[in-house]
Scaffold this active site. Sequence first.
Site, PDB file in Angstrom:
ATOM      1  N   TYR A 135       0.820  -1.217   0.000  1.00 55.97           N
ATOM      2  CA  TYR A 135       0.000   0.000   0.000  1.00 55.97           C
ATOM      3  C   TYR A 135       0.853   1.266   0.000  1.00 55.97           C
ATOM      4  O   TYR A 135       0.364   2.341  -0.314  1.00 55.97           O
ATOM      5  CB  TYR A 135      -0.947   0.003   1.200  1.00 55.97           C
ATOM      6  N   LYS A 202       6.156 -13.683   5.273  1.00 56.54           N
ATOM      7  CA  LYS A 202       7.006 -14.429   4.340  1.00 56.54           C
ATOM      8  C   LYS A 202       8.470 -14.136   4.656  1.00 56.54           C
ATOM      9  O   LYS A 202       9.300 -13.894   3.776  1.00 56.54           O
ATOM     10  CB  LYS A 202       6.658 -14.046   2.894  1.00 56.54           C
ATOM     11  N   ASP A 251       2.582 -19.028   3.351  1.00 58.49           N
ATOM     12  CA  ASP A 251       2.013 -20.113   2.560  1.00 58.49           C
ATOM     13  C   ASP A 251       1.518 -21.244   3.450  1.00 58.49           C
ATOM     14  O   ASP A 251       0.459 -21.834   3.206  1.00 58.49           O
ATOM     15  CB  ASP A 251       3.003 -20.621   1.509  1.00 58.49           C
ATOM     16  N   ASP A 275      -4.577  -9.159   2.993  1.00 54.94           N
ATOM     17  CA  ASP A 275      -5.565  -9.043   1.930  1.00 54.94           C
ATOM     18  C   ASP A 275      -6.003 -10.428   1.467  1.00 54.94           C
ATOM     19  O   ASP A 275      -7.193 -10.745   1.375  1.00 54.94           O
ATOM     20  CB  ASP A 275      -4.954  -8.258   0.765  1.00 54.94           C
TER      21      ASP A 275
END
Length: 384
Positions: A135, A202, A251, A275
């Site tokens: 963002y 991540k 993940d 998101d």
Amino acid sequence: METRTVYFIEGDGIGPEVWAAGRPVLDAAVAKAFGGQKKLEWKEILAGKKAFDQTGNYLPDATMETLKSADLAFKGPLETPVGGGFRSLNVTLRQVLDLYACIRPIRYFQGIESPVKRPDLVDMVVFRENTEDVYAGIEWASGTPEAKKLIAFLRDELGKNVDETAGIGIKPMTPAGSKRLVRKAIRFALDQNKPSVTMAHKGNIMKYTEGAFRAWGYEMAKAEFAAEVMTEEEAKAGAKKRLILNDRIADAMFQNVLMYPEQYSVIATPNLNGDYLSDALAAQVGGLGLAPGVNMSERLAFFEPTHGTAPSIAGKDMANPGSLVLSGAMLLEHIGWHDAAKLIHKAVEKVLSGKQVTVDLAGQIPGSTQVGCKKFGELLQAAL
């Protein structure tokens, strides 16, 4: 009478329809719960197409000045004008007002047909960082002078080889931004007696942004919540504190919320992961039509349905006001009017069990009857 002022933006597309159907439900719930002793006072402010039509500006200065001093606001979906100078009206509001925490509770309502076996085990609140990561992303298109200049700098000054035809993007993440998001998630979890906060990241690949988000979260928790918060390792070693703070690779987290949703209650995560995760969780329990949300700064709580403007069905009485109504229930909980919020949740469950629902839900509830946006709102109000 206790009155709380809520500034509202009607919204574009289906915004006027869901607002007209949903707001009476909120007012009726407050009236029923408190016998006329409490009331929401709604004051309209302008943004989006309605603002442009009346003022020539999609985001008038008067609106921003009002919001900067407000503590409660509500908005419908806003479309971003093509060529209007805004990357996104929603993103602009979040950045200018420092609405750094996007908070989305996701829970199952009985009767919805789900793509997973145990949707009833889904009961999570996602805290998504709202002002950094993608963002706040900075980009240059492939082949532009700026991209070429940065690629040359990376090669010549930092020894990093990047293909000369690449587009370039930078995602900034800060200690302060990461810590305040995890801090808000922990405070919420402690206030609501939740068992854990999980940081999804991540960091195994992006060690100095998403990996740092994880490290900064642990660092802040140790400094500020040592008496109440423990790590997963400390819990396994026998520590007894109120809350576990742990982390999962993004993940793996996607897999876990599908397979073991009962293991997670509060999730804190950078922007892009949040998101994906919040929409994926919403899909397990009925979709965005029943997914509420709020964007918060340290002062302002800005509630909104999580769906878009849906221009293809705007004006056709097909929209689902459920997300707006449940966002209103979040507002009522936020200000401590819990009895009214409970009435709304029970009303939603009752109407869904009656199988008279809008088109987006009809396909997920076997044997249901399709009704319009206005009628669905009336059913919710009657079910109070």
